[in-house]
Design a protein around this motif. Structure first.
Motif, PDB file in Angstrom:
ATOM      1  N   GLU A   1     -74.881 -18.969  65.559  1.00  0.00           N
ATOM      2  CA  GLU A   1     -75.111 -20.307  65.916  1.00  0.00           C
ATOM      3  C   GLU A   1     -75.053 -20.868  64.530  1.00  0.00           C
ATOM      4  O   GLU A   1     -76.150 -20.805  63.810  1.00  0.00           O
ATOM      5  CB  GLU A   1     -76.236 -20.933  66.635  1.00  0.00           C
ATOM      6  CG  GLU A   1     -76.043 -20.473  67.949  1.00  0.00           C
ATOM      7  CD  GLU A   1     -74.613 -21.307  68.886  1.00  0.00           C
ATOM      8  OE1 GLU A   1     -74.752 -22.407  68.585  1.00  0.00           O
ATOM      9  OE2 GLU A   1     -74.111 -20.580  69.777  1.00  0.00           O
ATOM     10  N   ALA A   2     -74.270 -21.529  63.783  1.00  0.00           N
ATOM     11  CA  ALA A   2     -73.994 -22.158  62.393  1.00  0.00           C
ATOM     12  C   ALA A   2     -74.925 -23.421  62.460  1.00  0.00           C
ATOM     13  O   ALA A   2     -74.746 -24.234  63.501  1.00  0.00           O
ATOM     14  CB  ALA A   2     -73.149 -22.375  61.927  1.00  0.00           C
ATOM     15  N   ALA A   3     -75.907 -23.850  61.529  1.00  0.00           N
ATOM     16  CA  ALA A   3     -76.430 -24.838  61.473  1.00  0.00           C
ATOM     17  C   ALA A   3     -75.724 -26.044  61.104  1.00  0.00           C
ATOM     18  O   ALA A   3     -75.713 -27.226  61.512  1.00  0.00           O
ATOM     19  CB  ALA A   3     -77.644 -24.891  60.714  1.00  0.00           C
TER      20      ALA A   3
ATOM     21  N   GLY B   1     -80.995 -31.305  69.397  1.00  0.00           N
ATOM     22  CA  GLY B   1     -79.515 -31.248  69.111  1.00  0.00           C
ATOM     23  C   GLY B   1     -79.031 -30.289  67.933  1.00  0.00           C
ATOM     24  O   GLY B   1     -77.766 -29.999  67.811  1.00  0.00           O
ATOM     25  N   GLY B   2     -79.819 -29.922  67.157  1.00  0.00           N
ATOM     26  CA  GLY B   2     -79.434 -29.056  66.035  1.00  0.00           C
ATOM     27  C   GLY B   2     -80.716 -28.460  65.156  1.00  0.00           C
ATOM     28  O   GLY B   2     -81.720 -28.795  65.171  1.00  0.00           O
ATOM     29  N   THR B   3     -80.432 -27.518  64.538  1.00  0.00           N
ATOM     30  CA  THR B   3     -81.386 -26.645  63.703  1.00  0.00           C
ATOM     31  C   THR B   3     -80.752 -26.841  62.137  1.00  0.00           C
ATOM     32  O   THR B   3     -79.813 -27.280  61.847  1.00  0.00           O
ATOM     33  CB  THR B   3     -81.233 -25.178  63.823  1.00  0.00           C
ATOM     34  OG1 THR B   3     -80.185 -24.634  63.705  1.00  0.00           O
ATOM     35  CG2 THR B   3     -81.662 -25.024  65.478  1.00  0.00           C
ATOM     36  N   THR B   4     -81.753 -26.618  61.174  1.00  0.00           N
ATOM     37  CA  THR B   4     -81.637 -26.529  59.859  1.00  0.00           C
ATOM     38  C   THR B   4     -81.005 -25.290  59.211  1.00  0.00           C
ATOM     39  O   THR B   4     -80.951 -25.166  58.089  1.00  0.00           O
ATOM     40  CB  THR B   4     -82.935 -27.214  59.019  1.00  0.00           C
ATOM     41  OG1 THR B   4     -83.979 -26.261  59.266  1.00  0.00           O
ATOM     42  CG2 THR B   4     -83.064 -28.485  59.511  1.00  0.00           C
ATOM     43  N   ASP B   5     -81.145 -24.124  60.045  1.00  0.00           N
ATOM     44  CA  ASP B   5     -80.643 -23.103  59.569  1.00  0.00           C
ATOM     45  C   ASP B   5     -79.820 -22.406  60.531  1.00  0.00           C
ATOM     46  O   ASP B   5     -79.842 -22.536  61.635  1.00  0.00           O
ATOM     47  CB  ASP B   5     -81.930 -22.219  59.388  1.00  0.00           C
ATOM     48  CG  ASP B   5     -81.706 -20.958  58.455  1.00  0.00           C
ATOM     49  OD1 ASP B   5     -80.523 -20.823  57.842  1.00  0.00           O
ATOM     50  OD2 ASP B   5     -82.757 -19.984  58.233  1.00  0.00           O
ATOM     51  N   ASP B   6     -79.017 -21.287  59.991  1.00  0.00           N
ATOM     52  CA  ASP B   6     -78.223 -20.535  60.970  1.00  0.00           C
ATOM     53  C   ASP B   6     -79.041 -19.620  61.870  1.00  0.00           C
ATOM     54  O   ASP B   6     -80.091 -19.452  61.513  1.00  0.00           O
ATOM     55  CB  ASP B   6     -77.229 -19.751  60.074  1.00  0.00           C
ATOM     56  CG  ASP B   6     -76.213 -20.485  59.226  1.00  0.00           C
ATOM     57  OD1 ASP B   6     -76.026 -21.815  59.425  1.00  0.00           O
ATOM     58  OD2 ASP B   6     -75.508 -20.064  58.455  1.00  0.00           O
ATOM     59  N   MET B   7     -78.516 -19.283  63.032  1.00  0.00           N
ATOM     60  CA  MET B   7     -79.150 -18.350  63.804  1.00  0.00           C
ATOM     61  C   MET B   7     -78.294 -17.362  64.379  1.00  0.00           C
ATOM     62  O   MET B   7     -77.160 -17.785  64.836  1.00  0.00           O
ATOM     63  CB  MET B   7     -79.672 -19.457  64.906  1.00  0.00           C
ATOM     64  CG  MET B   7     -80.755 -18.678  65.995  1.00  0.00           C
ATOM     65  SD  MET B   7     -81.328 -19.997  67.093  1.00  0.00           S
ATOM     66  CE  MET B   7     -79.736 -20.789  67.896  1.00  0.00           C
TER      67      MET B   7
END
Length: 359
Positions: A128-130, A330-336
């Motif tokens: 999951e890309a930020a 709705g979103g993160t600040t780092d890839d996962m």
């Protein structure tokens, strides 16, 4: 919207004294159409705007007045500019589409999605890309069926951009080779350490001095009912059981991330944990554990998953990704990067997609 603007301009011009003009509306219509519609639609919008402007001046019998000529010339000029903008936008869109295709191909080459079943285990993975429309960054995962059992790695390369992607390719390539050749998981970790050390000599600047990769490696021997884990500075994996119980696989001895052997070195130690039938091993990067809600509180996967039962690894990752999105708004600040490996119980079907998640 462009036809409505032109129609609104006609109504405005007819409903107001001759001193008021709708030329700004006629100019705006093709400009709005340019980035949103095709070249033909933009051209037709421009023609309609020019005809509306000239027709109103004919109706008002001001077509030969200097202000009328100026307004008409302005609408024609803006319509021509809109056609140029449309062309630039279309070319940029084509380049972006080409870049996306290349990015997807790079992701499949560097970070291929593992098969659903490897070595008798059920496997699911997610990246999951930020950043929207991003495909691959510094997070990595790989699963390999070897003579020593199924071996997996999940890691996070320091940094962003192409340098991080290059390091990901180095780690995954070294892992796949070492996983087949090294008889112990500790030996695999040392091979990755040496590979990153060689990669570091090619880098310059900060990456040469401070480049490192946090990683956790796991080995699941056939028929042994256990999992061995080597953790190199990475978030602890979780073991989820069929009764909703959960165990965090903390290392017995802390270790530095891969690529930092110049600072300190000691033998890697693999920790063994029972891996009963029906259990699921969850490995993840810090993009999960460092996701925050509106109050800045970190996401705790152990707390959020405790007491929950999932039909399989795919359903676990679906629920986890959805939960993180709700938690962060709705979103993160780092890839996962997420990797779930389940050991099927006796008589369990290969996939149980119809069973709902039990909270």
């Amino acid at each position: 919207m462009p036809p409505l603007i032109i129609a609104g301009g006609v109504v405005f011009d007819l409903a107001t004294p001759p001193a008021y003009t709708a030329a700004p509306l006629f100019s705006a219509a093709p400009l709005i159409a340019a980035p949103l519609f095709s070249m033909l639609t933009t051209l037709l919008t421009g023609i309609a705007a020019v005809l509306a402007s000239v027709g109103l001046h004919l109706y008002n019998r001001t077509v030969t007045d200097v202000p009328a000529l100026t307004e008409t010339l302005t609408v024609i000029t803006v319509a021509a500019l809109a056609l140029l903008i449309n062309r630039v936008v279309r070319r940029s869109g084509e380049r972006l589409a080409s870049a996306r295709v290349i990015a997807e191909a790079a992701q499949k080459a560097v970070l291929p999605t593992p098969a659903e079943r490897i070595g008798g285990l059920q496997v699911a993975a997610r990246y999951e890309a930020a950043q929207a429309d991003a495909f691959i960054g510094g997070d990595l995962f790989a699963v390999q069926d070897t003579p020593y059992g199924v071996r997996v790695v999940v890691g996070d390369v320091r940094g962003k951009g192409m340098d991080a992607v290059e390091a990901v390719a180095v780690v995954i390539g070294a892992f796949r080779e070492a996983a087949e050749q090294e008889s112990t998981l500790e030996g695999v970790a040392q091979r990755l350490e040496r590979a990153l050390a060689r990669e570091g000599t090619r880098r310059t600047g900060l990456d040469a001095a401070e480049g490192f990769t946090t990683a956790v490696l796991a080995e699941i021997p056939r028929g042994a009912g256990l999992v061995r884990v080597v953790n190199r500075g990475h978030p602890e994996p979780l073991m989820l059981y069929t009764d909703g119980g959960l165990t965090m696989l903390a290392p017995s001895q802390a270790a530095l991330p891969l690529g930092m052997g110049d600072l300190a070195a000691w033998p890697d130690r693999a920790d063994e944990t029972p891996y009963p039938p029906g259990a699921t091993l969850l490995l993840y990067t810090d993009g999960l554990s460092e996701a925050r809600d509106a109050h800045g509180t970190f996401y705790d996967p152990a707390e959020r998953l405790a007491g929950r039962i999932f039909p399989g690894p795919e359903e676990l990752l679906d629920a986890l990704v959805d939960d993180v999105r709700r938690y962060t708004g709705g979103g993160t600040t780092d890839d996962m990067a997420l990797l779930a490996v389940s050991r099927p119980a006796r008589g369990q079907p290969e996939r149980r997609r119809t069973m709902p998640v039990v909270p």
